[in-house]
Each structure stands twice: as structure tokens, then as C-alpha cells.
Design an enzyme around this catalytic site. Sequence first.
Site, PDB file in Angstrom:
ATOM      1  N   ARG A  12       0.845  -1.211   0.000  1.00  0.00           N
ATOM      2  CA  ARG A  12       0.000   0.000   0.000  1.00  0.00           C
ATOM      3  C   ARG A  12       0.871   1.248   0.000  1.00  0.00           C
ATOM      4  O   ARG A  12       0.552   2.267  -0.599  1.00  0.00           O
ATOM      5  CB  ARG A  12      -0.973  -0.011   1.187  1.00  0.00           C
ATOM      6  N   TYR A  64     -15.655  17.278 -15.482  1.00  0.00           N
ATOM      7  CA  TYR A  64     -16.023  15.880 -15.710  1.00  0.00           C
ATOM      8  C   TYR A  64     -17.208  15.468 -14.826  1.00  0.00           C
ATOM      9  O   TYR A  64     -17.269  15.848 -13.643  1.00  0.00           O
ATOM     10  CB  TYR A  64     -14.795  15.013 -15.399  1.00  0.00           C
ATOM     11  N   ASP A  95      -7.242  19.065 -14.228  1.00  0.00           N
ATOM     12  CA  ASP A  95      -7.452  17.719 -14.765  1.00  0.00           C
ATOM     13  C   ASP A  95      -6.948  17.751 -16.205  1.00  0.00           C
ATOM     14  O   ASP A  95      -7.560  18.378 -17.072  1.00  0.00           O
ATOM     15  CB  ASP A  95      -8.949  17.363 -14.697  1.00  0.00           C
ATOM     16  N   LYS A 152      -7.393   6.654 -19.679  1.00  0.00           N
ATOM     17  CA  LYS A 152      -7.638   7.161 -21.026  1.00  0.00           C
ATOM     18  C   LYS A 152      -6.353   7.098 -21.856  1.00  0.00           C
ATOM     19  O   LYS A 152      -5.878   6.024 -22.129  1.00  0.00           O
ATOM     20  CB  LYS A 152      -8.217   8.584 -20.932  1.00  0.00           C
TER      21      LYS A 152
HETATM   22  C1  LIG Z   1     -12.452   9.401 -17.083  1.00  0.00           C
HETATM   23  C2  LIG Z   1     -12.142  10.715 -16.501  1.00  0.00           C
HETATM   24  C3  LIG Z   1     -11.960  10.873 -15.115  1.00  0.00           C
HETATM   25  C4  LIG Z   1     -12.144   9.731 -14.136  1.00  0.00           C
HETATM   26  O1  LIG Z   1     -11.187   8.745 -14.292  1.00  0.00           O
HETATM   27  P1  LIG Z   1     -11.448   7.195 -13.923  1.00  0.00           P
HETATM   28  O2  LIG Z   1     -10.146   6.582 -14.258  1.00  0.00           O
HETATM   29  O3  LIG Z   1     -12.595   6.745 -14.776  1.00  0.00           O
HETATM   30  O4  LIG Z   1     -11.793   7.142 -12.473  1.00  0.00           O
HETATM   31  C5  LIG Z   1     -11.627  12.130 -14.648  1.00  0.00           C
HETATM   32  N1  LIG Z   1     -11.492  13.180 -15.481  1.00  0.00           N
HETATM   33  C6  LIG Z   1     -11.669  13.071 -16.813  1.00  0.00           C
HETATM   34  C7  LIG Z   1     -11.511  14.271 -17.672  1.00  0.00           C
HETATM   35  C8  LIG Z   1     -12.001  11.836 -17.366  1.00  0.00           C
HETATM   36  O5  LIG Z   1     -12.189  11.744 -18.686  1.00  0.00           O
END
Ligand SMILES: *Cc1c(COP(=O)(O)O)cnc(C)c1O
Length: 380
Positions: free
Chosen positions: A46, A99, A171, A196
Site C-alpha cells: 500500500r 467531468y 485535470d 484514457k
Molecule cells: C475518465 C475521466 C476521469 C475519471 O477517471 P477514472 O479513471 O474513470 O476514475 C476524470 N477526469 C476526466 C476528464 C475523465 O475523462
Amino acid sequence: MKFATKAIHLGHDPKAHQRAVMPPVYQTSAFAFDHVGEALPFSYARGGTPTRAALEDCLAGLENARHGLAFSSGMAAIDAVLRATLKPGDTVVAQADCYGGAYRLLTRLLQPAGVKVVFADLSDPASLPALLDGSVKLVWLESPSNPLLNLVDIAALAAIAHAAGVRVAVDNTFATPYLQNPLDLDADVVVHSATKYLGGHSDVLLGLVALDDEALFRDIRLVQLSAGAVPGPQDCFLVLRGIKTLALRMERHCDNAERVADFLLGQPSVEKVFFPGLPDHPQHALAKRQQRRFGGIVSFYLRDDSREAASRVAERLRLFALAESLGGVESLVNHSATMSHGSLPPEKRRELGIREGLLRLSLGIEDVDDLLDDLAQALA
Ligand SMILES: *Cc1c(COP(=O)(O)O)cnc(C)c1O
């Protein structure tokens, strides 16, 4: 070192791992001590593993940051940053079109826990000063945003926030560190859904944070260790592997998106195309200045603004799977109103322009001629 070289070499030294050329997957929960009280670099998984450390160091290097931190998902990364920066009584100013998952976390978990959440259109930085009363501790940005690809001027907003002693988080999932480095634009902390583009193959869920600030690093690291939303070594390995081809993939994602955006402009069944690379995008000039290229996502309104019309196009597409997520090698189509933004109240969706006839394309790295043929038959 240039980006593509860093992406392949940072975080891993073969000499430290039995000469293994690729970072090994340390599938172990614990590490053996020689002596009681010994200080080992890794003791319990962890707290960290060599595979996770390789990923954290690699991401830090790609974001020109001192520190990287990995989490079990993008949302866990966002949660850790919010928990480390906000306490009851504090206010966060969040970009209105952030998001959907971030919106849900802010409104359903943070707000009831006593954090005030103010959503704001920050496309004009001049709107920020009026929002910064003494209780604001964080400005939450996302650029380009999902699904309409709005940009915000990160450097201008960071200058205003810092003058008031307020931190800025970005983000950076859509742009990736290949197209944009928010810390170089003076943001304090960057988060990624590595699910992504960084992972890039739609086979892993993972989140990443990068930052310079030592005190904030310790606070986020405390959340990581204490709450324990950490990724396993196999998932870290998959993202490390994905990052190695990020530069190549992003070039192709961007090429394909530019071609598809141009193609959609000429389609009679398409009312409007959203893509920062188009000269009529409201922040096209900012996109040219703030990003290296325009990204791999294109959204569009159908002239027929009904769920049936959107559904017909999505179902007729053969190469684009109708799926949540984005940023993989394969092209995807998303119906934002029912999928990525389904958790938003309908009036909030309307306010943000997320219509029934809106489709978001994540352009993969296929041959663009096949993608254009597929779109042509689906829109005909
Ligand atoms: C998918 C996404 C998230 C969340 O990420 P997860 O890996 O699905 O928890 C946050 N911000 C953006 C812009 C995203 O496209």
C-alpha cells in the site's frame, strides 16, 4: 531529454532490477526485512512497490514535476487532491463543465461533508477575482473539457488565484502531458485519468497526480497511504507500457481528429462541430498557445436533436464502438447525455449544452480513411 525519450526511459533503471529491460511486475504485498526496524525503500505494497514507483517517477518527469502519485482510478486521484486541499468550511471554485464524475464527487460527497462548492464559467479569467472570498482554497480546472472541448486560460487563472493565495488543480486527462503541461503554466497540481490516453489501450483503470509542492505532496501521499486507493503492480505496468508509445499515439490521434473535424463540417446532417483546432472554436487562439496540438476528441450536434437520431448514428457506426471512456487505440462514440454525463440533472445538462443530439468521438489510431468511410455511411 525530449518527451518521447523521457516516456521510454524515465522511472526505470535495468541495473536495479536484475537487468530487466522492462519494469518488472512486483506482484507481492510485502517486502522482507533483514533486521527489526530496518528502513527499506518498500515494505508494504500500500505504501509503494517498485513497479508503482517507476510509474510515479515517469509521470512526474513527463509533467516536469518533482513528485508523482498513482491511484486506483482517476476519481481516486481527484478525491485525494480534494481531500488534501479542502476541509469543512472551505470553498472550492470548480469549472462548471468539469467531468461528470468530478461533479458527482463534489456535489454528493464533498458538499454534504461541509465543503462549499461553487461552479463557475471560467472561460473569461476576469470572472475569477469576484469569486475568491477568503474561504476559497482551491480552483478546479479541466482543459479541454468534456464533452464540448472548452478551454480555460490556465496561466491567467493561476496568476489570479495565486495572488489571492489560492491553489489551482488541473485535470489534464484530455490533453495528456504530451500536449500540455499545466505546472509549466503555474498550476499547483495536475491529475490524470490514466485510464484514457496514458494507458491508451482501454484495458486498465488508473489515476495519477503530479506536483512540485512538498507540503501538498506529503498531504496527498498521506491520503494515498491512509485511504489506500492504490493501483496493483500489473495495472501500473500496463500504464507504463502505454506511456512508452504515448508520443506516437497522440500524433495519430491528433491527425485523425483534425481530418474528422473537417469532414464533419461538410455533413448536412451535422449542425455544429466542437474541436479546438477549428478556426471558429471560441478558444482557438488559446488552444494554439496553450497546447502543442488540438487533441483526439471531436464532438458534434446533429441537426435532428433527438435521442433517436443520435442512437441511429451511433448504432450504424461499425468501427466506432458505442462506449464510455476515450483515449484508446480504437475509436469510440459516446452519447454524453446518457453516458458520461448521465449523472447530471437534466437542467444542468441543458445549461452546459449537452443535448440529446450530441455525440462525442474519441478518434483512435486506425487508418483515417476507414474512419471517414464509416462516418459517411452512418450519417447518410
Ligand atoms: C475518465 C475521466 C476521469 C475519471 O477517471 P477514472 O479513471 O474513470 O476514475 C476524470 N477526469 C476526466 C476528464 C475523465 O475523462
